[in-house]
Write a protein that holds these residues in place. Structure first.
Motif, PDB file in Angstrom:
ATOM      1  N   THR A  48       0.888  -1.047  -0.095  1.00  0.00           N
ATOM      2  CA  THR A  48       0.160  -0.035  -0.106  1.00  0.00           C
ATOM      3  C   THR A  48       0.771   1.132  -0.052  1.00  0.00           C
ATOM      4  O   THR A  48       2.177   1.053   0.038  1.00  0.00           O
ATOM      5  CB  THR A  48      -0.835   0.109   1.260  1.00  0.00           C
ATOM      6  OG1 THR A  48      -0.108   0.270   2.324  1.00  0.00           O
ATOM      7  CG2 THR A  48      -1.623  -1.307   1.236  1.00  0.00           C
ATOM      8  N   ARG A  49       0.355   2.440  -0.132  1.00  0.00           N
ATOM      9  CA  ARG A  49       1.012   3.905   0.058  1.00  0.00           C
ATOM     10  C   ARG A  49       1.212   4.291   1.645  1.00  0.00           C
ATOM     11  O   ARG A  49       1.236   5.638   1.684  1.00  0.00           O
ATOM     12  CB  ARG A  49       0.449   4.713  -0.990  1.00  0.00           C
ATOM     13  CG  ARG A  49       0.305   4.432  -2.320  1.00  0.00           C
ATOM     14  CD  ARG A  49       1.680   4.444  -3.074  1.00  0.00           C
ATOM     15  NE  ARG A  49       2.485   5.450  -3.014  1.00  0.00           N
ATOM     16  CZ  ARG A  49       2.314   6.222  -3.756  1.00  0.00           C
ATOM     17  NH1 ARG A  49       1.579   5.921  -4.957  1.00  0.00           N
ATOM     18  NH2 ARG A  49       2.908   7.374  -3.793  1.00  0.00           N
ATOM     19  N   ASP A  52       3.984   6.217   2.908  1.00  0.00           N
ATOM     20  CA  ASP A  52       4.459   7.346   2.380  1.00  0.00           C
ATOM     21  C   ASP A  52       4.352   8.501   3.499  1.00  0.00           C
ATOM     22  O   ASP A  52       3.432   8.485   4.091  1.00  0.00           O
ATOM     23  CB  ASP A  52       3.554   7.611   1.218  1.00  0.00           C
ATOM     24  CG  ASP A  52       3.867   6.671  -0.108  1.00  0.00           C
ATOM     25  OD1 ASP A  52       4.731   5.788   0.101  1.00  0.00           O
ATOM     26  OD2 ASP A  52       3.377   6.830  -0.852  1.00  0.00           O
TER      27      ASP A  52
END
Length: 282
Positions: A48-49, A52
């Protein structure tokens, strides 16, 4: 962003990839301290992100604890761990990580960043995992230490043209140290930067000695001959030079002998003097 920071980020990226490869953890990420906070700049293997934008304070979370204690910290069940603060749950649990290992990047006794390795399932972390992870972090720490030293030497090159004897000796010590540092660096770009610093050191002291009555013909010393001679210029013995450069004592003697031959010098003292007059040494 400066080229130095970009270069450091590239080092971190390489270390993160190596960490994932050597520990076989599916997810790895990490970053360096900037303005008191670790900004994660490289993430590999994530689904997933969620990771980030992760920014870790040195006193918070698993990574913060690793940096505070200057040693690896780990948990096989991140969600239920009571040994850490959970400031970054939205990032770690958002990725679904259950097992997490944090290894500090330590330079000169101070935390410079942190590397993480994680997995989505619960697994035990022992020495067979932490040893290679620590090896990766230590290799990165060594590269950063070398870069810090190069930057420090560059910043110190503001000495006046008419140098006092103590300043000349400091420059000569700096030159010898840079030669030994360059010998341990694989990065061609960094070696060229070090060579540029060496040229500036030579320029600062190039007129320090009077010319000989008969000029010295052009002499070309090999990098290793120059390494050995620069250490000899500081009064180091063959054994001390061998330890500093990672060579055998007999090898040091051989390099010194060929340098003396090229300089037409009968002693190491006269070889140093001739090398300085030829502007090979500061």
């Amino acid at each position: 962003m400066t080229s130095t920071l970009e270069s450091e980020e590239q080092l971190v990226a390489g270390a993160v990839r190596e960490l994932s490869r050597r520990t076989r953890f599916p997810v790895a990420f990490g970053g360096l301290v900037e303005s008191g906070v670790v900004s994660v700049t490289t993430i590999v293997g994530n689904r997933t992100r969620s990771l980030d934008g992760l920014r870790v304070r040195p006193d918070r979370g698993l990574g913060g604890r690793a940096m505070t204690e200057l040693r690896p910290r780990m948990t096989s069940n991140y969600r239920t761990s009571q040994q850490i603060t959970h400031d970054y749950d939205m990032f770690v649990l958002g990725e679904g990580l259950r097992t997490l290992l944090a290894v500090p990047i330590v330079v000169a006794g101070r935390p410079r960043g942190v590397l993480y390795a994680g997995a989505w399932e619960e697994s035990q972390i022992g020495g067979i995992t932490t040893a290679p992870a620590m090896s990766v972090a230590q290799a990165l720490s060594s590269e950063l230490r070398i870069r810090d030293e190069v930057e420090r030497r560059i910043a110190s090159l503001s000495a006046p043209a008419d140098l006092a004897p103590s300043h000349k000796e400091e420059l000569r010590e700096s030159f010898a140290e840079l030669r030994s540092v360059a010998a341990s660096v694989d990065d061609a770009e960094l070696r060229e930067r070090i060579a540029g610093v060496e040229r500036r050191l030579l320029a600062l002291t190039g007129d320090a000695l009077p010319p000989l009555t008969s000029p010295i013909p052009t002499v070309h010393l090999s990098p290793r001959e120059l390494d050995v001679l620069s250490c000899a210029a500081l009064g180091s013995t063959n054994a001390e030079i061998a330890a500093q450069l990672g060579l055998r004592e007999g090898t040091v003697k051989a390099y010194l002998g060929t340098a003396m031959s090229k300089l037409d010098a009968s002693t190491r003292h006269s070889a140093v003097a001739r090398a300085r007059r030829a502007n090979l040494l500061p």
